[in-house]
Design a protein around this motif. Structure first.
Motif, PDB file in Angstrom:
ATOM      1  N   LEU A  32       0.672  -0.889  -0.142  1.00  0.00           N
ATOM      2  CA  LEU A  32      -0.262   0.345   0.164  1.00  0.00           C
ATOM      3  C   LEU A  32       0.440   1.199   0.132  1.00  0.00           C
ATOM      4  CD1 LEU A  32      -2.644  -1.571   2.534  1.00  0.00           C
ATOM      5  CD2 LEU A  32      -2.949  -0.695  -0.403  1.00  0.00           C
ATOM      6  N   GLU A  33       1.553   1.193   1.069  1.00  0.00           N
ATOM      7  CA  GLU A  33       2.678   2.176   0.942  1.00  0.00           C
ATOM      8  C   GLU A  33       3.416   2.768  -0.573  1.00  0.00           C
ATOM      9  OE1 GLU A  33       3.693   4.904   3.329  1.00  0.00           O
ATOM     10  OE2 GLU A  33       3.253   3.765   4.935  1.00  0.00           O
ATOM     11  N   THR A  34       3.646   2.042  -1.569  1.00  0.00           N
ATOM     12  CA  THR A  34       4.144   1.867  -2.975  1.00  0.00           C
ATOM     13  C   THR A  34       2.888   2.075  -3.415  1.00  0.00           C
ATOM     14  OG1 THR A  34       5.707  -0.076  -2.433  1.00  0.00           O
ATOM     15  CG2 THR A  34       5.285   0.461  -4.656  1.00  0.00           C
ATOM     16  N   GLU A  35       1.728   1.372  -3.651  1.00  0.00           N
ATOM     17  CA  GLU A  35       0.712   2.430  -4.114  1.00  0.00           C
ATOM     18  C   GLU A  35       0.618   3.280  -4.167  1.00  0.00           C
ATOM     19  OE1 GLU A  35      -3.840   1.471  -5.235  1.00  0.00           O
ATOM     20  OE2 GLU A  35      -2.914   0.142  -4.027  1.00  0.00           O
ATOM     21  N   LEU A  36       1.013   4.060  -2.770  1.00  0.00           N
ATOM     22  CA  LEU A  36       0.551   5.682  -2.139  1.00  0.00           C
ATOM     23  C   LEU A  36       1.558   6.908  -2.986  1.00  0.00           C
ATOM     24  CD1 LEU A  36      -1.277   7.527  -0.594  1.00  0.00           C
ATOM     25  CD2 LEU A  36       0.751   7.417   1.119  1.00  0.00           C
ATOM     26  N   GLY A  37       3.112   6.021  -3.172  1.00  0.00           N
ATOM     27  CA  GLY A  37       3.887   6.789  -3.610  1.00  0.00           C
ATOM     28  C   GLY A  37       2.990   7.035  -4.987  1.00  0.00           C
ATOM     29  N   GLU A  38       2.855   5.786  -5.961  1.00  0.00           N
ATOM     30  CA  GLU A  38       2.315   5.396  -7.425  1.00  0.00           C
ATOM     31  C   GLU A  38       1.979   6.754  -8.154  1.00  0.00           C
ATOM     32  OE1 GLU A  38       2.174   1.472  -8.581  1.00  0.00           O
ATOM     33  OE2 GLU A  38       3.982   0.833  -8.493  1.00  0.00           O
ATOM     34  N   LEU A  39       0.430   6.730  -6.328  1.00  0.00           N
ATOM     35  CA  LEU A  39      -0.608   7.307  -6.757  1.00  0.00           C
ATOM     36  C   LEU A  39      -0.472   9.197  -6.344  1.00  0.00           C
ATOM     37  CD1 LEU A  39      -3.278   5.210  -4.973  1.00  0.00           C
ATOM     38  CD2 LEU A  39      -3.715   5.721  -7.208  1.00  0.00           C
ATOM     39  N   ASP A  40       0.578   9.331  -5.603  1.00  0.00           N
ATOM     40  CA  ASP A  40       1.053   9.964  -5.947  1.00  0.00           C
ATOM     41  C   ASP A  40       2.091  10.608  -6.744  1.00  0.00           C
ATOM     42  OD1 ASP A  40       0.294  10.806  -3.582  1.00  0.00           O
ATOM     43  OD2 ASP A  40       2.186  10.310  -1.921  1.00  0.00           O
ATOM     44  N   GLY A  41       2.806   9.918  -8.036  1.00  0.00           N
ATOM     45  CA  GLY A  41       3.718  10.555  -8.921  1.00  0.00           C
ATOM     46  C   GLY A  41       1.793  10.608 -10.401  1.00  0.00           C
ATOM     47  N   GLN A  42       1.577  10.169 -10.078  1.00  0.00           N
ATOM     48  CA  GLN A  42       0.299   9.934 -10.940  1.00  0.00           C
ATOM     49  C   GLN A  42      -0.203  11.740 -10.170  1.00  0.00           C
ATOM     50  OE1 GLN A  42      -3.180   7.106 -11.279  1.00  0.00           O
ATOM     51  NE2 GLN A  42      -1.586   5.640 -11.105  1.00  0.00           N
ATOM     52  N   LEU A  43      -0.804  12.087  -9.085  1.00  0.00           N
ATOM     53  CA  LEU A  43      -1.267  13.593  -8.913  1.00  0.00           C
ATOM     54  C   LEU A  43      -0.648  14.489  -9.397  1.00  0.00           C
ATOM     55  CD1 LEU A  43      -3.386  12.667  -5.869  1.00  0.00           C
ATOM     56  CD2 LEU A  43      -3.980  13.014  -8.081  1.00  0.00           C
ATOM     57  N   ALA A  44       0.606  14.263  -9.412  1.00  0.00           N
ATOM     58  CA  ALA A  44       2.073  15.582  -9.867  1.00  0.00           C
ATOM     59  C   ALA A  44       2.184  15.549 -11.063  1.00  0.00           C
ATOM     60  CB  ALA A  44       3.228  15.249  -8.497  1.00  0.00           C
ATOM     61  N   ASP A  45       1.894  14.430 -11.929  1.00  0.00           N
ATOM     62  CA  ASP A  45       1.673  14.821 -13.372  1.00  0.00           C
ATOM     63  C   ASP A  45       0.915  15.272 -14.484  1.00  0.00           C
ATOM     64  OD1 ASP A  45       2.166  14.194 -16.155  1.00  0.00           O
ATOM     65  OD2 ASP A  45       1.985  12.187 -15.921  1.00  0.00           O
ATOM     66  N   PRO A  46       1.134  16.643 -14.615  1.00  0.00           N
ATOM     67  CA  PRO A  46      -0.010  17.314 -14.772  1.00  0.00           C
ATOM     68  C   PRO A  46      -0.812  16.238 -16.632  1.00  0.00           C
ATOM     69  CG  PRO A  46       2.343  18.558 -15.180  1.00  0.00           C
ATOM     70  CD  PRO A  46       2.304  16.947 -14.930  1.00  0.00           C
ATOM     71  N   GLY A  47      -0.409  15.623 -16.856  1.00  0.00           N
ATOM     72  CA  GLY A  47      -1.201  15.164 -18.057  1.00  0.00           C
ATOM     73  C   GLY A  47      -2.170  14.597 -17.241  1.00  0.00           C
ATOM     74  N   LEU A  48      -2.266  13.699 -16.150  1.00  0.00           N
ATOM     75  CA  LEU A  48      -3.759  13.913 -15.707  1.00  0.00           C
ATOM     76  C   LEU A  48      -4.886  14.475 -15.656  1.00  0.00           C
ATOM     77  CD1 LEU A  48      -5.416  11.158 -13.271  1.00  0.00           C
ATOM     78  CD2 LEU A  48      -4.265  12.472 -11.914  1.00  0.00           C
ATOM     79  N   TYR A  49      -4.513  15.744 -15.199  1.00  0.00           N
ATOM     80  CA  TYR A  49      -5.583  16.746 -15.696  1.00  0.00           C
ATOM     81  C   TYR A  49      -5.743  17.155 -16.754  1.00  0.00           C
ATOM     82  CZ  TYR A  49      -3.882  17.160 -10.612  1.00  0.00           C
ATOM     83  OH  TYR A  49      -3.320  16.663  -9.316  1.00  0.00           O
TER      84      TYR A  49
END
Length: 86
Positions: A32-49
């Motif tokens: 879960l900690e790894t997944e949380l880091g991946e999700l944070d990475g996605q949220l930091a990616d402007p492409g997501l928005y």
């Protein structure tokens, strides 16, 4: 004979199932900690928005779920660690 009413009750000991659960806890937390880091990475990616509100909301919702689950896992881990071993 004196009654044992004045004696403090002994804390219950961890069960076999709780010992197994305690042993598995670090692995689940790591996942879960790894997944949380991946999700944070996605949220930091402007492409997501650029993908739209639904994409952002989906990642935010999953992140909230992971945080909640991690909180519960840490809380349970603390409880299990506080119980004496058999």
């Amino acid at each position: 004979r004196k009654a044992r009413a004045s004696a403090a009750p002994r804390p219950r000991k961890r069960t076999y199932a709780e010992n197994l659960e305690l042993a598995e806890r670090p692995d689940r937390i790591q996942v879960l900690e790894t997944e949380l880091g991946e999700l944070d990475g996605q949220l930091a990616d402007p492409g997501l928005y650029r993908r739209g509100r639904d994409a952002v909301t989906s990642v935010q919702d999953r992140r909230a779920q992971v945080e909640t689950e991690l909180g519960g896992l840490y809380e349970r881990w603390e409880l299990l660690e506080s119980l004496p071993e058999r």
